[in-house]
Enzyme design. Structure first.
Site, mmCIF file in Angstrom:
data_model
loop_
_atom_site.group_PDB
_atom_site.id
_atom_site.type_symbol
_atom_site.label_atom_id
_atom_site.label_comp_id
_atom_site.label_asym_id
_atom_site.label_seq_id
_atom_site.Cartn_x
_atom_site.Cartn_y
_atom_site.Cartn_z
ATOM 1 N N HIS A 67 -25.727 58.550 65.825
ATOM 2 C CA HIS A 67 -26.684 57.454 65.477
ATOM 3 C C HIS A 67 -28.058 58.483 65.122
ATOM 4 O O HIS A 67 -29.166 58.086 65.346
ATOM 5 C CB HIS A 67 -26.939 56.506 66.722
ATOM 6 C CG HIS A 67 -26.053 55.366 66.821
ATOM 7 N ND1 HIS A 67 -25.915 54.401 65.869
ATOM 8 C CD2 HIS A 67 -25.081 55.177 67.539
ATOM 9 C CE1 HIS A 67 -24.830 53.506 66.192
ATOM 10 N NE2 HIS A 67 -24.505 54.040 67.191
ATOM 11 N N ASP A 111 -23.483 56.673 72.395
ATOM 12 C CA ASP A 111 -22.533 55.718 71.918
ATOM 13 C C ASP A 111 -22.015 56.018 70.519
ATOM 14 O O ASP A 111 -22.494 56.722 69.845
ATOM 15 C CB ASP A 111 -23.297 54.419 71.958
ATOM 16 C CG ASP A 111 -24.452 54.129 71.044
ATOM 17 O OD1 ASP A 111 -25.171 54.989 71.035
ATOM 18 O OD2 ASP A 111 -24.489 53.302 70.488
ATOM 19 N N GLU A 112 -20.576 55.897 70.610
ATOM 20 C CA GLU A 112 -20.254 55.420 69.121
ATOM 21 C C GLU A 112 -19.921 56.766 68.208
ATOM 22 O O GLU A 112 -20.245 56.669 66.942
ATOM 23 C CB GLU A 112 -20.703 54.247 68.163
ATOM 24 C CG GLU A 112 -20.810 53.016 69.216
ATOM 25 C CD GLU A 112 -21.196 51.987 68.470
ATOM 26 O OE1 GLU A 112 -20.773 50.723 68.100
ATOM 27 O OE2 GLU A 112 -22.479 52.081 67.824
ATOM 28 N N PHE A 171 -28.646 40.029 72.686
ATOM 29 C CA PHE A 171 -29.151 38.860 72.000
ATOM 30 C C PHE A 171 -29.367 38.865 70.874
ATOM 31 O O PHE A 171 -30.212 38.263 69.927
ATOM 32 C CB PHE A 171 -30.588 38.860 72.904
ATOM 33 C CG PHE A 171 -30.605 38.635 74.248
ATOM 34 C CD1 PHE A 171 -29.320 37.910 74.860
ATOM 35 C CD2 PHE A 171 -31.748 38.910 75.193
ATOM 36 C CE1 PHE A 171 -29.266 37.805 76.344
ATOM 37 C CE2 PHE A 171 -31.578 38.669 76.350
ATOM 38 C CZ PHE A 171 -30.559 37.987 77.140
ATOM 39 N N ASP A 213 -32.320 55.715 65.930
ATOM 40 C CA ASP A 213 -30.895 55.313 65.206
ATOM 41 C C ASP A 213 -30.945 56.020 63.830
ATOM 42 O O ASP A 213 -32.042 56.628 63.435
ATOM 43 C CB ASP A 213 -30.976 53.866 65.378
ATOM 44 C CG ASP A 213 -29.328 53.575 65.966
ATOM 45 O OD1 ASP A 213 -28.441 54.134 65.032
ATOM 46 O OD2 ASP A 213 -29.025 52.964 66.950
HETATM 47 C C1 ACM Z 1 -24.338 49.981 71.245
HETATM 48 O O1 ACM Z 1 -24.428 48.545 71.116
HETATM 49 N N1 ACM Z 1 -23.944 50.654 70.172
HETATM 50 C C2 ACM Z 1 -24.738 50.573 72.518
#
Ligand code: ACM
Ligand code: ZN
Length: 604
Positions: A259, A323-324, A416, A184
């Site tokens: 990321h 993602d993102e 979580f 990340d």
């Molecule tokens: C995520 O929570 N960005 C997969």
């Protein structure tokens, strides 16, 4: 020990996740003076030793049990295979008067049978009679093939020993997939031979741990990046083997195209602007540091990395994140814009799709399956991709309707890193946005979204819980956040649809929490319900304190002091008629307690 559940008689043995069926007889098995575990083939040798070690752990002495490959019908406890068992990962546990037989479809099934037997043995230990077990037959198999837990080791790094503990926790709950978030913005965590700067640079950041996650300034020139860590190839191999012995597959996640600040800090040539950056020590939002999708060398770099990752991880699935990704850089990059034109792409969303498709082809050609977060649907889903649905269930529904496999992990129920109760003021800092996710909410989750046809629903492989670690610095804190929610999730993904019953689940939970306690594993205990921070009243007031669990007890004080196990036990509503501060907490028999909740009552 029987309770009625939807008309059926269900035996309340504390097996979690609840098995498909338990039939109990009135007879009793008694351990002989010399107990021998036999197993019919070599691939169960580890499982036999695991059971022997569990028994030694229960008796706190060197095990009286001998493990011997004796052939299938000899021994007090025998582990055998029966390919005729229909369901994948299925097993049967027969506790007879003179013998315990665990029969698996495959060695994995036998391992699950050992977990059930372990929980039954642990119950006997709690009852003070480890020499006997009730005779019974459990027939069991999982509802879903993907039963997972994820761990983010980038936001905070957790060493090899903790990763093994985490794998142990999965094993105790018949989970079979560990999704290892290795990459990340805040750190790259896996040694890659061909690109040593990924770890020499990308694994380290300036230490701003004394500041809140969202308020950490970037590394300044002259400051040294000292905070972080990574796993060597040898450590990864060791962990992969450790997981495999416990029948757990590790799915590595190598994030792209976003990321990846940690990567671009080491190799800025794979970004669009190609200017040096540093590894961010805290939140980095939006995710503007992305790989250049117009540069072919980016893909060669990623293929090299994936080659090494595939060499280390035998997993069928390789998670590529997805993602993102903020598209700002791509909009301004000449190479990315040229790619859009050359490939006849409509926009940057299709450029992301191009990116993932190209990686999908590569992984497919190597015999692996690409899995990515649900953003990989945007701009068109790659041909062979499996989708991990996290922004709710919508992505999962769309993918299943397109005949793609899906793993469900909606943030509403499966994240979580969220608070476990509304009591944010007394809980350790957690993900600050949105609602809390308590145990009952996790338990209520059904991985098959409403509205899918039965053939679409077949694409739902299962679900997993995610542990993002922005706010978790230590392993014990990770355990606190995932437990007992992961226990509830284990039942969501294992037990038959109609079997779920939250109050009944709670009656089985105490045994498992005691087991975790004995193993030195941390977990959350709820705080007392029924206390408001401040409440004004006139005359007199009746205060009712609630323990959401059917076990444990409430202890309280009314003099402002901190409660302890020696404080008065709450048994019935309290009547107060003057200004009073009530402090109360829930105590388990094993001595652990939840956080102290305070209520101030002011008489007007
Ligand atoms: C995520 O929570 N960005 C997969
Ligand atoms: Zn670019």
């Amino acid at each position: 020990m029987q309770i009625s559940l939807q008309g059926q008689q269900v035996i309340r043995r504390p097996v979690i996740p609840a098995p498909v069926s338990i039939e109990e007889s009135a007879e009793t098995f008694t351990f002989p003076r010399k107990t021998v575990i036999g197993y019919s083939s070599k691939d169960m040798a580890f499982t036999a030793r695991y059971l022997k070690d569990f028994y030694a752990f229960l008796t706190s002495q060197k095990s009286q049990i001998r493990v011997k490959a004796k052939g299938k019908t000899r021994g007090t406890i025998v582990l055998v295979l029966d390919p005729a068992i229909e369901q994948a990962e299925g097993y049967r546990l027969d506790i007879k008067r003179n013998q315990i037989i665990i029969t698996g479809k495959n060695p994995q099934g036998v391992f699950f049978g050992v977990q059930s037997l372990s929980q039954l043995l642990y119950e006997r230990k709690r009852s003070g009679d480890l020499r006997t077990l009730p005779c019974l037959t459990i027939v069991d198999y999982p509802r879903f093939p993907w039963r997972g837990l994820h761990l983010d080791v980038s936001r905070h790094f957790f060493d090899k020993d903790f990763i093994k503990r985490y794998i142990d926790i999965l094993a105790l709950h018949k989970m079979n997939t560990f999704h290892w978030h290795l990459v990340d913005d805040q750190g790259w965590r896996i040694e890659i031979k061909k690109y040593p700067k990924l770890t020499s640079v990308g694994a380290w950041r300036i230490d701003r741990e004394d500041l809140p996650w969202t308020e950490r300034p970037d590394q300044k020139s002259g400051e040294k990046a000292t905070y972080g860590g990574f796993y060597t190839r040898e450590e990864i191999k060791d962990i992969v083997a450790y997981a495999a012995e416990r029948f757990i597959t590790i799915v590595p996640e190598i994030e792209m195209p976003a990321h990846v600040s940690s990567v671009l800090a080491a190799y800025p040539e794979y970004s669009c602007r190609q200017v040096p950056i540093t590894v961010p020590p805290g939140s980095h939002w939006p995710c503007t540091n992305v790989y250049c999708a117009g540069n072919d060398s980016t893909f060669l770099f990623l293929q090299d990395i994936l080659d090494e990752v595939m060499n280390l991880f035998p997993s069928k699935y390789i998670h590529i994140g997805g993602d993102e990704a903020d598209k700002t850089e791509w909009k301004q990059c000449l190479r990315c814009q040229a790619r859009i034109r050359d490939e006849n792409l409509k926009d940057e969303h299709e450029l992301q799709s191009y990116f993932i498709r190209r990686i999908d082809k590569y992984l497919t050609q190597k015999g692996r399956i690409l899995i990515g977060w649900d953003e990989i649907l945007e701009g068109g889903l790659a041909e062979n991709a499996t989708v991990m649905s996290w922004r709710g269930t919508e992505g999962g529904i769309r993918a299943a309707r397109m005949n793609h496999d899906v793993v469900m992990t909606p943030e509403s129920h499966c994240y979580f890193d969220r608070y476990q109760s509304p009591d944010r003021d007394i809980e350790p800092r957690a993900f600050p946005y949105g609602n809390y996710t308590n145990l009952e909410k996790v338990y209520s989750y059904d991985p098959v979204p409403e509205g899918l046809t039965s053939s679409e629903a077949k694409h739902i492989l299962g679900a997993q819980g995610n542990a993002w670690t922005e706010y978790m610095l230590y392993g014990s804190h990770v355990e606190y956040m995932i437990l007992p929610r992961a226990i509830a999730l284990s039942e969501v993904v294992w037990s038959p649809y109609g079997r779920k019953d939250y109050p009944e689940f709670l009656t089985r939970l105490e045994n498992q929490l005691d087991l975790l306690h004995d193993k030195g594993i941390n977990f959350y205990i709820p705080s007392v319900e029924g206390l408001k921070d401040t409440l004004t009243f006139t005359d007199t007031l009746q205060v009712r304190l609630i323990n959401p669990y059917p076990f444990g007890e409430i202890r309280y004080t009314i003099d402002g002091s901190e409660p302890s196990y020696g404080s008065p036990r709450y048994r019935k509503p309290l009547f107060i008629n003057r200004n009073t501060v009530i402090k109360a907490a829930i105590y388990l028999k094993n001595g652990r307690s939840g956080k102290v909740k305070t209520g101030r009552f002011i008489r007007e």
